[in-house]
Design a protein around this motif. Sequence first.
Motif, PDB file in Angstrom:
ATOM      1  N   GLU A   8       1.191  -1.156  -0.080  1.00  0.00           N
ATOM      2  CA  GLU A   8       0.422  -0.029   0.272  1.00  0.00           C
ATOM      3  C   GLU A   8       0.552   1.023  -0.022  1.00  0.00           C
ATOM      4  OE1 GLU A   8      -3.117   2.151   3.012  1.00  0.00           O
ATOM      5  OE2 GLU A   8      -3.275   0.157   3.087  1.00  0.00           O
ATOM      6  N   ALA A   9       1.765   1.298   0.900  1.00  0.00           N
ATOM      7  CA  ALA A   9       2.818   2.428   1.086  1.00  0.00           C
ATOM      8  C   ALA A   9       3.392   2.341  -0.388  1.00  0.00           C
ATOM      9  CB  ALA A   9       4.076   1.962   1.487  1.00  0.00           C
ATOM     10  N   ASN A  11       2.842   1.706  -3.369  1.00  0.00           N
ATOM     11  CA  ASN A  11       1.137   1.868  -4.657  1.00  0.00           C
ATOM     12  C   ASN A  11       0.284   3.364  -3.969  1.00  0.00           C
ATOM     13  OD1 ASN A  11       0.688   0.203  -6.052  1.00  0.00           O
ATOM     14  ND2 ASN A  11      -0.392  -0.748  -4.381  1.00  0.00           N
ATOM     15  N   ARG A  12       1.088   4.274  -2.856  1.00  0.00           N
ATOM     16  CA  ARG A  12       0.368   5.331  -2.387  1.00  0.00           C
ATOM     17  C   ARG A  12       1.283   6.567  -3.124  1.00  0.00           C
ATOM     18  NH1 ARG A  12      -0.323   4.522   2.311  1.00  0.00           N
ATOM     19  NH2 ARG A  12       1.766   5.074   3.031  1.00  0.00           N
ATOM     20  N   GLU A  13       2.866   5.834  -2.539  1.00  0.00           N
ATOM     21  CA  GLU A  13       3.823   6.570  -3.359  1.00  0.00           C
ATOM     22  C   GLU A  13       3.702   6.497  -4.936  1.00  0.00           C
ATOM     23  OE1 GLU A  13       6.368  10.192  -3.167  1.00  0.00           O
ATOM     24  OE2 GLU A  13       5.087   9.029  -1.006  1.00  0.00           O
ATOM     25  N   PRO A  15       2.049   5.121  -8.321  1.00  0.00           N
ATOM     26  CA  PRO A  15       0.417   4.647  -7.914  1.00  0.00           C
ATOM     27  C   PRO A  15       0.608   3.933  -9.147  1.00  0.00           C
ATOM     28  CG  PRO A  15       0.376   6.766  -8.199  1.00  0.00           C
ATOM     29  CD  PRO A  15       1.636   6.758  -7.665  1.00  0.00           C
ATOM     30  N   HIS A  43      12.388   4.782  -2.509  1.00  0.00           N
ATOM     31  CA  HIS A  43      11.745   5.162  -1.238  1.00  0.00           C
ATOM     32  C   HIS A  43      11.834   4.342  -0.470  1.00  0.00           C
ATOM     33  CE1 HIS A  43       7.688   7.065   0.376  1.00  0.00           C
ATOM     34  NE2 HIS A  43       7.226   5.180   0.153  1.00  0.00           N
TER      35      HIS A  43
END
Length: 164
Positions: A8-9, A11-13, A15, A43
């Motif tokens: 999720e981290a 995909n959030r940063e 996409p 990242h």
Amino acid sequence: MTSEFVLEAINREFPEAVISSSEPYGFLTVEVKKEELKKVIHHLKESSLNFMFLTDICGIHYPDHKEKELGVIYHLHNLQENFRIRIKSFFPKDNAEVDSITDLYSGANWMERETYDFYGITFKGHPDLRVILNMEELGYHPLLKEYALEDGTRTDKDDSMFGR
């Protein structure tokens, strides 16, 4: 730390970066677009995810998949949480080039040279990309699956004894 949280981290940063993800044997594996690969790894290291240890870099060759013929695989480890992640990126053989991560992990230097040596994958920005294990005059990359494993002209061997 869980696989869902890390995915999720990412995909959030980023996409648009993740192509696919899976969790074979509890080991989070994420396929990333080649153009986004270094950004994602940067990242993972510099954010609160804290993947500070580069365990391995290796190449892979799938000669039957022309658009994804060659690939680079990175194994990263968050030592505090004891959590590992595998990052993969694939590309055609005629475009076998990715960004070097030697500026992020100094241990990547030798691993990238080894991958270049055995698979012919070029790492842009590497400080000293040259043959490290093979002889310079070898002229090919021995782990590419385009060379016969054995001499087909041998007559002193009976393959039926080996299940072939």
